[in-house]
Design a protein around this motif. Structure first.
Motif, short mmCIF file in Angstrom:
data_model
loop_
_atom_site.label_atom_id
_atom_site.label_comp_id
_atom_site.label_asym_id
_atom_site.label_seq_id
_atom_site.Cartn_x
_atom_site.Cartn_y
_atom_site.Cartn_z
N VAL A 1 -4.66 -9.52 -0.46
CA VAL A 1 -4.65 -8.09 -0.15
C VAL A 1 -3.35 -7.71 0.53
CG1 VAL A 1 -5.74 -6.31 1.28
CG2 VAL A 1 -7.15 -7.81 -0.15
N PHE A 2 -2.93 -8.49 1.51
CA PHE A 2 -1.69 -8.22 2.24
C PHE A 2 -0.49 -8.20 1.28
CE2 PHE A 2 2.04 -9.63 4.63
CZ PHE A 2 2.05 -8.71 5.66
N LYS A 3 -0.40 -9.20 0.41
CA LYS A 3 0.72 -9.28 -0.52
C LYS A 3 0.68 -8.15 -1.54
CE LYS A 3 1.66 -14.22 -0.27
NZ LYS A 3 1.69 -15.49 -1.04
N ALA A 4 -0.50 -7.80 -2.03
CA ALA A 4 -0.61 -6.71 -3.00
C ALA A 4 -0.21 -5.38 -2.36
CB ALA A 4 -2.04 -6.63 -3.54
N ALA A 5 -0.63 -5.15 -1.13
CA ALA A 5 -0.33 -3.90 -0.43
C ALA A 5 1.17 -3.69 -0.28
CB ALA A 5 -1.01 -3.86 0.93
N ASP A 6 1.94 -4.76 -0.19
CA ASP A 6 3.38 -4.67 -0.01
C ASP A 6 4.06 -3.89 -1.14
OD1 ASP A 6 5.78 -5.50 1.52
OD2 ASP A 6 6.24 -6.62 -0.32
N GLY A 7 3.54 -3.99 -2.34
CA GLY A 7 4.17 -3.33 -3.48
C GLY A 7 3.49 -2.04 -3.91
N ILE A 8 2.50 -1.59 -3.16
CA ILE A 8 1.76 -0.37 -3.51
C ILE A 8 2.26 0.79 -2.66
CG2 ILE A 8 -0.51 0.73 -3.54
CD1 ILE A 8 -1.73 -2.08 -3.90
N ARG A 9 2.52 1.89 -3.31
CA ARG A 9 2.94 3.09 -2.58
C ARG A 9 1.75 3.70 -1.84
NH1 ARG A 9 6.94 6.18 -6.84
NH2 ARG A 9 8.73 4.84 -6.42
N PRO A 10 1.99 4.26 -0.65
CA PRO A 10 0.91 4.93 0.09
C PRO A 10 0.26 6.03 -0.77
CG PRO A 10 2.86 4.73 1.46
CD PRO A 10 3.25 4.33 0.08
N PHE A 11 -1.05 6.10 -0.70
CA PHE A 11 -1.81 7.11 -1.44
C PHE A 11 -1.40 7.13 -2.91
CE2 PHE A 11 -1.49 8.37 3.00
CZ PHE A 11 -2.83 8.43 3.34
N CYS A 12 -1.36 5.94 -3.51
CA CYS A 12 -0.86 5.78 -4.87
C CYS A 12 -1.67 6.54 -5.91
CB CYS A 12 -0.78 4.30 -5.24
SG CYS A 12 -2.37 3.45 -5.17
N TRP A 13 -2.87 6.96 -5.58
CA TRP A 13 -3.69 7.72 -6.53
C TRP A 13 -3.16 9.13 -6.74
CZ3 TRP A 13 -5.31 5.20 -2.23
CH2 TRP A 13 -5.54 5.97 -1.09
N TYR A 14 -2.24 9.57 -5.88
CA TYR A 14 -1.58 10.86 -6.10
C TYR A 14 -0.31 10.58 -6.91
CZ TYR A 14 -4.70 12.54 -2.42
OH TYR A 14 -5.81 12.84 -1.68
N GLU A 15 -0.49 10.32 -8.19
CA GLU A 15 0.58 9.83 -9.05
C GLU A 15 1.72 10.82 -9.23
OE1 GLU A 15 -1.43 8.72 -12.58
OE2 GLU A 15 -2.43 7.03 -11.63
N ASP A 16 1.44 12.12 -9.18
CA ASP A 16 2.48 13.11 -9.43
C ASP A 16 3.21 13.55 -8.16
OD1 ASP A 16 1.90 13.05 -12.12
OD2 ASP A 16 0.45 14.69 -11.97
N ALA A 17 2.86 12.97 -7.03
CA ALA A 17 3.51 13.35 -5.77
C ALA A 17 4.96 12.87 -5.77
CB ALA A 17 2.77 12.74 -4.59
N PRO A 18 5.89 13.68 -5.26
CA PRO A 18 7.28 13.22 -5.16
C PRO A 18 7.36 12.02 -4.22
CG PRO A 18 7.01 15.33 -4.04
CD PRO A 18 5.70 15.00 -4.70
N ARG A 19 8.21 11.09 -4.55
CA ARG A 19 8.33 9.86 -3.76
C ARG A 19 9.78 9.63 -3.40
NH1 ARG A 19 3.21 7.67 -2.43
NH2 ARG A 19 1.79 8.41 -4.02
N LEU B 1 7.15 5.55 0.05
CA LEU B 1 7.48 4.39 -0.77
C LEU B 1 6.74 3.16 -0.26
CD1 LEU B 1 11.32 4.96 -1.04
CD2 LEU B 1 9.55 5.59 -2.71
N SER B 2 6.64 2.16 -1.12
CA SER B 2 6.00 0.91 -0.70
C SER B 2 6.90 0.18 0.30
CB SER B 2 5.75 0.02 -1.91
OG SER B 2 6.96 -0.52 -2.40
N ARG B 3 6.33 -0.75 1.00
CA ARG B 3 7.12 -1.55 1.94
C ARG B 3 8.21 -2.32 1.19
NH1 ARG B 3 1.77 -1.83 3.71
NH2 ARG B 3 1.47 -0.79 5.70
N ALA B 4 7.87 -2.83 0.01
CA ALA B 4 8.85 -3.57 -0.79
C ALA B 4 10.00 -2.66 -1.21
CB ALA B 4 8.17 -4.17 -2.02
N GLU B 5 9.70 -1.42 -1.61
CA GLU B 5 10.76 -0.48 -1.99
C GLU B 5 11.66 -0.16 -0.80
OE1 GLU B 5 8.91 2.25 -5.53
OE2 GLU B 5 8.00 2.46 -3.54
#
Length: 105
Positions: free
Chosen positions: A70-88, A94-98
């Motif tokens: 879970v910790f490793k997967a979360a690193d590459g996931i953008r916050p509130f990723c279900w809002y796909e059309d939100a400006p990033r 951005l994700s922690r990795a980004e």
């Protein structure tokens, strides 16, 4: 991968996140003030990615390595990723990795 098909999702699933659970709750995700929710690995990672200062712990009967996955997967996931059309464009969007990659250049 086990996908639950009933309408009841784990407590870590955000109401606006349309994705189904992947397996039973196996982790607890805590925010910076120790409020938490149990979740499947999928929703646990998505919740952790959306928290500033969040932590993840395996539940007592969790498969080995669940919290680490879970910790490793979360690193590459953008916050509130279900809002796909939100400006990033902001670091908080951005994700922690980004963010790490941005600071390496």
């Amino acid at each position: 991968m086990v996908v639950t098909t009933d309408r009841h999702r784990c407590p870590a699933a955000h109401p606006d996140d349309p994705t189904p659970c992947v397996g039973p709750p196996v982790v607890t995700v805590l925010d910076a003030v120790d409020a938490g929710a149990d979740g499947c690995e999928h929703h646990g990672a998505r919740l952790l990615a959306s928290l500033d200062g969040g932590r993840v712990y395996a539940l007592p009967d969790a498969p080995q390595g669940a919290a680490i996955r879970v910790f490793k997967a979360a690193d590459g996931i953008r916050p509130f990723c279900w809002y796909e059309d939100a400006p990033r464009t902001e670091p908080s969007q951005l994700s922690r990795a980004e963010n790490r990659a941005r600071h390496q250049h």
